[in-house]
Write an enzyme that holds these catalytic residues in place. Structure first.
Site, PDB file in Angstrom:
ATOM      1  N   HIS A  45      38.442  32.339  37.801  1.00  0.00           N
ATOM      2  CA  HIS A  45      37.578  33.451  38.184  1.00  0.00           C
ATOM      3  C   HIS A  45      36.532  33.773  37.119  1.00  0.00           C
ATOM      4  O   HIS A  45      35.589  34.514  37.388  1.00  0.00           O
ATOM      5  CB  HIS A  45      38.413  34.693  38.475  1.00  0.00           C
ATOM      6  CG  HIS A  45      39.325  34.527  39.645  1.00  0.00           C
ATOM      7  ND1 HIS A  45      38.863  34.374  40.932  1.00  0.00           N
ATOM      8  CD2 HIS A  45      40.685  34.470  39.719  1.00  0.00           C
ATOM      9  CE1 HIS A  45      39.897  34.246  41.761  1.00  0.00           C
ATOM     10  NE2 HIS A  45      41.011  34.291  41.041  1.00  0.00           N
ATOM     11  N   GLU A 150      51.323  31.903  45.374  1.00  0.00           N
ATOM     12  CA  GLU A 150      50.359  32.922  45.792  1.00  0.00           C
ATOM     13  C   GLU A 150      50.248  33.099  47.305  1.00  0.00           C
ATOM     14  O   GLU A 150      49.397  33.863  47.775  1.00  0.00           O
ATOM     15  CB  GLU A 150      48.975  32.576  45.230  1.00  0.00           C
ATOM     16  CG  GLU A 150      48.950  32.512  43.709  1.00  0.00           C
ATOM     17  CD  GLU A 150      47.587  32.190  43.143  1.00  0.00           C
ATOM     18  OE1 GLU A 150      47.059  33.040  42.415  1.00  0.00           O
ATOM     19  OE2 GLU A 150      47.060  31.097  43.421  1.00  0.00           O
ATOM     20  N   ASP A 175      46.823  37.708  45.137  1.00  0.00           N
ATOM     21  CA  ASP A 175      46.668  36.696  46.172  1.00  0.00           C
ATOM     22  C   ASP A 175      47.826  36.718  47.162  1.00  0.00           C
ATOM     23  O   ASP A 175      47.632  36.549  48.374  1.00  0.00           O
ATOM     24  CB  ASP A 175      46.547  35.305  45.549  1.00  0.00           C
ATOM     25  CG  ASP A 175      45.122  34.970  45.146  1.00  0.00           C
ATOM     26  OD1 ASP A 175      44.231  35.066  45.995  1.00  0.00           O
ATOM     27  OD2 ASP A 175      44.908  34.627  43.976  1.00  0.00           O
TER      28      ASP A 175
END
Length: 247
Positions: A45, A150, A175
């Protein structure tokens, strides 16, 4: 065992670190000087170049904290780039099956245990000073291979993921909550049951389980829950410090 995080978990201790997606070697140093056991350089990210990842790794080493890189995906090239820069471990997101997890382990290990490409000229090998079987075996033993749980699919397949050769299974709570349909309720009983299932599988197969938190209260909660590895979100800590003054 040269990797201190693997050693801590083997001794039954909880390793505590921070995820940081902001390029700043100075901040990475500060995390190390503050006593964090590891720093996850978040290249999933975050917006790092590989040269910047390498500088963040250097800063972590200087401050005595273990540098780990969260890569974008499970491709062999991503894993190779992170480890050749000198990362002591990798976080690999969105792993849903045992086969995917085994492919990650193989990409992170040199032959005969995997398929990682060998170059003694890279930083991880001290630019050619380290080479041969001692370097190859040492790296295979040292590197922390962490995959992210996730999705509900990953939870369903958690036993086969745990037996794939990984060193750590990491629950990505955001997630997981979104993919399970509870984006506004991360403590929904179904999500709690999923987290517990992952923890129980880890205990059954002897694989440590990690999770992400946002503050000290979360750290204490998950340490008591049984997590062997807890990451704290850097921006959450930063905002907490800021707002303790302005509010």
């Amino acid at each position: 065992m040269a990797n201190p995080i693997k050693q801590m978990m083997a001794e039954g201790k909880t390793a505590v670190g921070s995820f940081i997606g902001i390029y700043s070697p100075s901040l990475a140093e500060m995390l190390g000087h503050s006593g964090f056991d590891f720093v996850v350089i978040d290249n999933e990210h975050g917006s790092y170049s590989w040269g910047e990842v390498e500088n963040m790794i250097r800063a972590c080493e200087l401050a005595g904290t273990t540098p780990i890189v969260r890569i974008v995906n499970s491709t062999q090239s991503e894993i190779l780039k992170a480890l050749d820069r000198g990362a002591k471990g990798i976080h690999v997101p969105q792993i849903n099956t045992g086969a995917e997890a085994r492919a990650v382990v193989e990409a992170a290990k040199f032959p005969p245990h995997g398929t990682r490409g060998v170059a003694y000229s890279v930083r991880a090998a001290k630019y050619g000073l380290n080479k041969g079987s001692s370097y190859l075996q040492g790296s295979n033993d040292d590197v922390l291979v962490c995959v992210h749980i996730e999705t509900p699919q990953a939870v369903e397949n958690v036993d086969e993921i745990m037996t794939s050769g990984i060193d750590l299974a990491f629950i990505g709570p955001t997630d997981l909550s979104v993919s399970a349909g509870y984006p506004d309720n991360p403590d929904h009983p179904e999500l709690e049951a999923m987290r517990n299932r992952v923890l129980e599988s880890g205990r059954k197969h002897g694989i440590p389980v990690g999770i992400l938190s946002t503050d000290r209260a979360g750290l204490d909660r998950f340490r008591n829950w049984g997590a062997s590895y807890v990451g704290i979100n850097f921006t959450s800590m930063l905002y907490s410090a800021f707002t303790s003054i302005t509010r």
